[in-house]
Design a protein around this motif. Structure first.
Motif, mmCIF file in Angstrom:
data_model
loop_
_atom_site.group_PDB
_atom_site.id
_atom_site.type_symbol
_atom_site.label_atom_id
_atom_site.label_comp_id
_atom_site.label_asym_id
_atom_site.label_seq_id
_atom_site.Cartn_x
_atom_site.Cartn_y
_atom_site.Cartn_z
ATOM 1 N N VAL A 1 0.734 -0.988 -0.006
ATOM 2 C CA VAL A 1 -0.067 -0.071 0.072
ATOM 3 C C VAL A 1 0.977 1.273 0.057
ATOM 4 C CG1 VAL A 1 -1.554 1.357 0.962
ATOM 5 C CG2 VAL A 1 -1.622 -1.382 1.158
ATOM 6 N N TYR A 2 1.572 1.491 1.184
ATOM 7 C CA TYR A 2 2.254 2.614 1.228
ATOM 8 C C TYR A 2 3.436 2.782 0.096
ATOM 9 C CZ TYR A 2 -0.551 3.357 5.224
ATOM 10 O OH TYR A 2 -1.234 3.760 6.357
ATOM 11 N N ARG A 3 4.469 1.661 0.314
ATOM 12 C CA ARG A 3 5.636 2.033 -0.625
ATOM 13 C C ARG A 3 5.190 2.185 -2.080
ATOM 14 N NH1 ARG A 3 10.300 -2.260 -0.774
ATOM 15 N NH2 ARG A 3 8.563 -3.744 -1.604
ATOM 16 N N ASP A 4 4.264 1.285 -2.344
ATOM 17 C CA ASP A 4 3.752 1.154 -3.802
ATOM 18 C C ASP A 4 3.127 2.315 -4.209
ATOM 19 O OD1 ASP A 4 3.633 -0.757 -6.198
ATOM 20 O OD2 ASP A 4 1.484 -0.084 -6.040
ATOM 21 N N ALA A 5 2.265 2.946 -3.362
ATOM 22 C CA ALA A 5 1.551 4.363 -3.790
ATOM 23 C C ALA A 5 2.381 5.491 -3.826
ATOM 24 C CB ALA A 5 0.443 4.593 -2.852
ATOM 25 N N MET A 6 3.341 5.554 -3.040
ATOM 26 C CA MET A 6 4.376 6.803 -2.593
ATOM 27 C C MET A 6 5.479 6.602 -3.941
ATOM 28 S SD MET A 6 4.772 6.459 1.467
ATOM 29 C CE MET A 6 3.427 6.492 2.316
ATOM 30 N N GLU A 7 5.896 5.331 -4.393
ATOM 31 C CA GLU A 7 6.787 5.442 -5.209
ATOM 32 C C GLU A 7 6.149 5.279 -6.609
ATOM 33 O OE1 GLU A 7 9.683 1.961 -4.492
ATOM 34 O OE2 GLU A 7 10.610 3.365 -2.911
ATOM 35 N N GLU A 8 5.201 4.510 -6.864
ATOM 36 C CA GLU A 8 4.540 4.428 -8.179
ATOM 37 C C GLU A 8 3.589 5.728 -8.482
ATOM 38 O OE1 GLU A 8 5.601 2.139 -10.328
ATOM 39 O OE2 GLU A 8 6.975 1.441 -8.584
ATOM 40 N N VAL A 9 3.098 6.004 -7.453
ATOM 41 C CA VAL A 9 1.961 7.216 -7.877
ATOM 42 C C VAL A 9 2.382 8.636 -7.500
ATOM 43 C CG1 VAL A 9 -0.304 7.943 -7.559
ATOM 44 C CG2 VAL A 9 0.347 5.638 -7.460
ATOM 45 N N ALA A 10 3.258 8.638 -6.364
ATOM 46 C CA ALA A 10 3.721 9.986 -6.173
ATOM 47 C C ALA A 10 5.117 10.213 -6.575
ATOM 48 C CB ALA A 10 3.648 10.302 -4.669
ATOM 49 N N ALA A 11 5.740 9.219 -6.917
ATOM 50 C CA ALA A 11 7.115 9.045 -7.572
ATOM 51 C C ALA A 11 8.155 9.544 -6.558
ATOM 52 C CB ALA A 11 7.164 10.081 -8.704
ATOM 53 N N VAL A 12 7.805 9.223 -5.384
ATOM 54 C CA VAL A 12 8.743 9.662 -4.528
ATOM 55 C C VAL A 12 9.468 8.196 -3.681
ATOM 56 C CG1 VAL A 12 8.983 10.743 -2.104
ATOM 57 C CG2 VAL A 12 7.389 11.674 -3.538
ATOM 58 N N PRO A 13 10.621 8.138 -3.924
ATOM 59 C CA PRO A 13 11.424 6.722 -3.426
ATOM 60 C C PRO A 13 11.523 6.953 -2.054
ATOM 61 C CG PRO A 13 13.137 8.445 -4.320
ATOM 62 C CD PRO A 13 11.810 8.881 -4.670
ATOM 63 N N VAL A 14 10.992 5.770 -1.394
ATOM 64 C CA VAL A 14 10.996 5.663 0.089
ATOM 65 C C VAL A 14 12.198 4.519 0.574
ATOM 66 C CG1 VAL A 14 8.715 6.798 0.417
ATOM 67 C CG2 VAL A 14 9.108 4.055 0.195
ATOM 68 N N LEU A 15 12.624 4.722 1.938
ATOM 69 C CA LEU A 15 13.240 3.898 2.590
ATOM 70 C C LEU A 15 12.370 3.143 3.375
ATOM 71 C CD1 LEU A 15 16.603 5.899 3.366
ATOM 72 C CD2 LEU A 15 16.434 4.116 1.688
ATOM 73 N N ILE A 16 12.259 1.892 3.678
ATOM 74 C CA ILE A 16 11.486 1.432 4.437
ATOM 75 C C ILE A 16 12.381 0.649 5.740
ATOM 76 C CG2 ILE A 16 9.462 1.002 2.952
ATOM 77 C CD1 ILE A 16 10.309 -1.948 2.558
ATOM 78 N N GLY A 17 11.584 0.302 6.852
ATOM 79 C CA GLY A 17 12.335 -0.176 8.078
ATOM 80 C C GLY A 17 11.660 -0.071 9.185
ATOM 81 N N HIS A 18 11.963 -0.370 10.356
ATOM 82 C CA HIS A 18 11.404 -0.156 11.750
ATOM 83 C C HIS A 18 12.007 1.079 12.387
ATOM 84 C CE1 HIS A 18 13.780 -3.375 12.896
ATOM 85 N NE2 HIS A 18 13.819 -2.974 14.006
ATOM 86 N N LYS A 19 11.182 1.554 13.408
ATOM 87 C CA LYS A 19 11.655 2.564 14.224
ATOM 88 C C LYS A 19 12.307 2.123 15.448
ATOM 89 C CE LYS A 19 9.818 6.328 12.297
ATOM 90 N NZ LYS A 19 10.600 7.679 11.669
ATOM 91 N N ALA B 1 8.547 8.538 -13.880
ATOM 92 C CA ALA B 1 9.629 7.558 -13.798
ATOM 93 C C ALA B 1 10.990 8.658 -13.685
ATOM 94 C CB ALA B 1 9.831 6.722 -14.913
ATOM 95 N N GLU B 2 10.711 9.621 -14.571
ATOM 96 C CA GLU B 2 11.953 10.628 -14.314
ATOM 97 C C GLU B 2 12.078 11.253 -13.077
ATOM 98 O OE1 GLU B 2 11.341 11.195 -19.230
ATOM 99 O OE2 GLU B 2 11.946 12.892 -18.133
ATOM 100 N N LEU B 3 10.866 11.652 -12.424
ATOM 101 C CA LEU B 3 10.913 12.698 -11.377
ATOM 102 C C LEU B 3 11.413 11.685 -10.227
ATOM 103 C CD1 LEU B 3 7.488 14.432 -11.586
ATOM 104 C CD2 LEU B 3 9.506 15.416 -11.106
ATOM 105 N N ARG B 4 10.943 10.296 -10.170
ATOM 106 C CA ARG B 4 11.554 9.227 -9.157
ATOM 107 C C ARG B 4 12.919 9.197 -9.125
ATOM 108 N NH1 ARG B 4 7.805 5.849 -10.351
ATOM 109 N NH2 ARG B 4 8.690 4.744 -11.677
ATOM 110 N N ALA B 5 13.358 8.902 -10.613
ATOM 111 C CA ALA B 5 14.724 8.618 -10.831
ATOM 112 C C ALA B 5 15.719 10.050 -10.156
ATOM 113 C CB ALA B 5 15.057 8.399 -12.375
ATOM 114 N N GLU B 6 15.125 11.045 -10.285
ATOM 115 C CA GLU B 6 15.661 12.062 -10.091
ATOM 116 C C GLU B 6 15.945 12.452 -8.325
ATOM 117 O OE1 GLU B 6 14.287 15.656 -12.020
ATOM 118 O OE2 GLU B 6 15.158 17.137 -10.603
ATOM 119 N N ALA B 7 14.711 11.956 -7.920
ATOM 120 C CA ALA B 7 14.685 12.001 -6.609
ATOM 121 C C ALA B 7 15.489 10.973 -5.843
ATOM 122 C CB ALA B 7 13.307 11.870 -5.894
#
Lengths: 482, 482
Positions: free
Chosen positions: A193-211, A400-406
């Protein structure tokens, strides 16, 4: 110089009025939010008005997240805004975490209430009150509900989208037969849900892990997180998925009869993402000229501008707009030629519309229009017959270009270090990756003194810790955070 | 008797457990809401939990209304939940109307607030505070915004969906250059958004007209309304569209410069429809066996039930479900054969699913299944190959049939009378139509003493009053109301 270009060059330069990001990132952010008409401050301190342009971005983000949440098996529901104080106090750590942030209603219908009610800061308590009634048997599990709503938290230093007294979000709440099922679901939300929506839709790459224990949600046994790097190198927490263990099911008495008839406590999760994501979009993709929106989230994907008042210009522009609409794009025709072309052009740039099609008489005389790609700011003359194809190409490639740039930006501002002393330098402009055993709880205090924090713990390869894997074997991602 | 039928006849009859509508309509309503798992009471008095089945109906209603609102030119936005008390008090009639219903926050962040804030009961005041900033020129008009949100009002006698402390709704707010433009827009919302969504999507026929001065919205100069008759003959106000005149633009200072540069006050409208519509659906269409949903609003349009555990039954049922899904229907496969068929069947009936496809071994031996149409409760054996066509036929026809039934019911319970003395009899079981000049403001007081009220004023032919048409020339629709 052709007339169209002369008009274009006469336009006020956005750079002249918008502060550059390098110069003053916070002021740049504030100005983009105001001038792109995304939001403004409400009359009660810390509250926010989300204006139509900002809200339509939210509607699109919401739809993307909602679709994924439903695919994971959730059903939407709605729980009350008002929570009795007593209910709010059932889980000790939870109430301790939220107590300083509560807004309290003491009067209703012209009288003092018998018991004050809390305006929900999050809904674990009221939802679990109902889960206790709804869960009886193992057949009722997993129970997976989600709600889209407003929540309210006292904020000392409010900032539009990023930290507001009231914000909009979704909060998911689940109950499972055992720890393994709860963990698997918390992770599914995190990644699918989150990583996929953020990366594929918002084009913002994210790191995932735990706090770390210090940073986790009040009442959780483990908080999983998506963290992104903003344009100033700071980290933004984009969404979290919590394993709640039996921390709520015990005080709320949520038990089920297993197949053998024995009563067991459910294992739970909760997870949320909010209008803060609009802040992430602005700060991850924005440039010195304003917002840059991935087409999927843009209220308008293509704006067709009439450069000046002219019959043929208007006719061609209308036709192009119509053709692009038929091709399935969200198109706006800007024929307000009583407002200067330059000003309109800067405004659309500021608002982040992915493609501008500028239609002027000189270009038309050559059978052309000018196409401007927002995220690269490139201009190209395009023959009338080739506009539709060129727009498609830009719209399909932009995310894809925005994501690659970020991503390149984040990688360029991330350094791996081995000792706490080396963290400050990369941490000042981006992320430092450091073995968690070189930090530890004491190190976290030291980092906090320097305005740094552990954003998440992950494996050296960026993967998530396996069940039972000790934190000591993991890498901490350290940065300044919003 | 074939085995399948024997199982069916052994099922518990819903009528045995659900009170009949004739016997006790209020209890019938309460039971349907509870047993169809639509909603339940929240822990703070008058608040409501909307459960997934109820919420999905709301999502579908919301989508239908939202689509129409956007087609009318509105943009969605979001304004704060908290309104400073002082702002709430700017329009005299408005505050007088809402004062007794307000919930007030006095504490935040562990301290007493300097100024108490009101939890919004409606958002005219906070929205107009912003309109005053946003409207400068005639070019900014019309300004048309809408928000989907929660609002909170003190309720003396709360009732799920119909009258709750907190409810969900949309509220639209507009500003126009003059009275004619404002009126035209208020009417467009009334007919093209509300009436159309209610009649075409919810299949509930409505009367349209305007409210008497006694019944209109606090702060409006005219309130237009959609009124429907429920299954007990009482009236439910389904949605209202208000002409606000300059009542808010004056105290809030919302002025625009016209083409000649003169400053003028904007003319305004506001309009809303809420989760109360779910109550209308239940009460307009429900029968003694539970809810009856128009397919467009049903979370599940077709449920395919395995009558008993059997390999072939399961295989055929799965295949039918898959085929119906491919045909574009929302389908649920109920293969919980460890729960009695009768109980499951009654549950789906209670929940109002438009079509049931019952798959049992005896029917299958003849190459058939049993199709049950919810709104008529007719059962028919259908050959396997004909199921898809039969389901389409039922789904396409259901809304029109439900609407026609509700319309016939309303017409059957409406009488035209000429004097106030004749109103009581038809008013006790339905609507009375009476010339407004035979009622008047004094007559309204008399009606109120008998628990009756004027639901709306309209022309004799059911049309809306023309601009300037005196109320004296109109007919009053009188009934008991929710």
């Amino acid at each position: 110089m052709p007339a169209d270009d002369a008009i274009r060059d006469a336009r006020p330069r956005a750079a002249a009025t918008l502060p550059s990001r390098a110069e003053d990132f916070p002021r740049w952010y504030q100005e983009v939010v105001a001038r792109a008409e995304l939001a403004e401050n409400g009359p009660v301190r810390g509250t926010m008005v989300i204006r139509p342009w900002g809200y339509e971005i939210w509607e699109r983000l919401q739809a993307a997240i909602d679709e994924r949440i439903k695919a994971a098996g959730a059903h939407n529901a709605y729980f009350p805004l008002f929570i009795p104080e007593a209910l709010m106090r059932l889980e000790a750590e939870h109430v301790e975490g939220f107590d300083p942030e509560l807004w309290v209603v003491t009067h209703g219908g012209g009288r003092k209430l018998e018991e004050p009610v809390v305006v929900r800061p999050t809904s674990e308590t009221v939802i679990n009150h109902f889960f206790a009634k709804w869960v009886q048997s193992h057949r009722d599990l997993p129970l997976i509900v989600n709600q889209w709503c407003n929540v309210v938290r006292w904020e000392l230093r409010p900032r539009l989208f990023l930290r507001t007294t009231e914000f909009l979000w979704q909060e998911g709440h689940t109950a499972h037969v055992d720890e393994a099922d709860a963990r698997a679901f918390a992770l599914r939300i995190l990644t699918d849900v989150y990583r996929d929506a953020m990366e594929e839709v918002a084009a913002v790459p994210v790191l995932i892990g735990h706090k770390t224990a210090r940073e986790r949600f009040a009442g959780a046994v483990r908080t999983w997180t998506c963290e992104a790097m903003m344009g100033d190198g700071k980290a933004l927490q984009m969404g979290t998925s919590h394993e709640l263990g039996v921390n709520f099911s015990k005080p709320f008495g949520i038990q089920y009869a297993d197949a053998a008839g024995s009563l067991r406590y459910v294992w739970q999760t909760s997870w949320g993402a909010s209008t803060r994501l609009i802040g992430a979009l602005i700060m991850a993709h924005g440039d010195d000229f304003g917002l840059r929106l991935p087409p999927a989230l843009a209220p308008v994907e293509v704006v067709v501008l009439c450069v000046r008042e002219d019959d043929q210009v208007h006719r061609v522009a209308s036709q192009l707009a119509e053709d692009l609409r038929r091709a399935g794009r969200r198109v706006h025709l800007d024929d307000r030629t009583d407002t200067g072309f330059g000003r309109r052009s800067v405004d659309w740039e500021l608002k982040g519309v992915p493609v501008r099609v500028e239609v002027g008489p000189r270009d038309l005389a050559r059978g052309e229009v000018t196409l401007v790609t927002r995220h690269t700011r490139t201009k190209e003359p395009v023959a009338l017959g080739a506009v539709a194809g060129a727009v498609e190409r830009i719209c399909r490639g932009a995310a894809a270009e925005l994501r690659a740039e970020a991503l390149a930006f984040r990688e360029g501002r991330t350094a791996s270090v081995t000792s706490l002393a080396e963290v400050a330098e990369p941490g000042a402009t981006g992320f430092a990756r450091i073995p968690w055993r070189a930090v530890g709880e004491h190190g976290e205090l030291e980092l906090a003194a320097g305005a740094l924090s552990v954003r998440c713990l992950q494996r050296a390869d960026g993967g998530l810790a396996a069940p039972g894997e000790p934190d000591d074997a993991l890498v901490a991602v350290v940065g300044r955070s919003y």
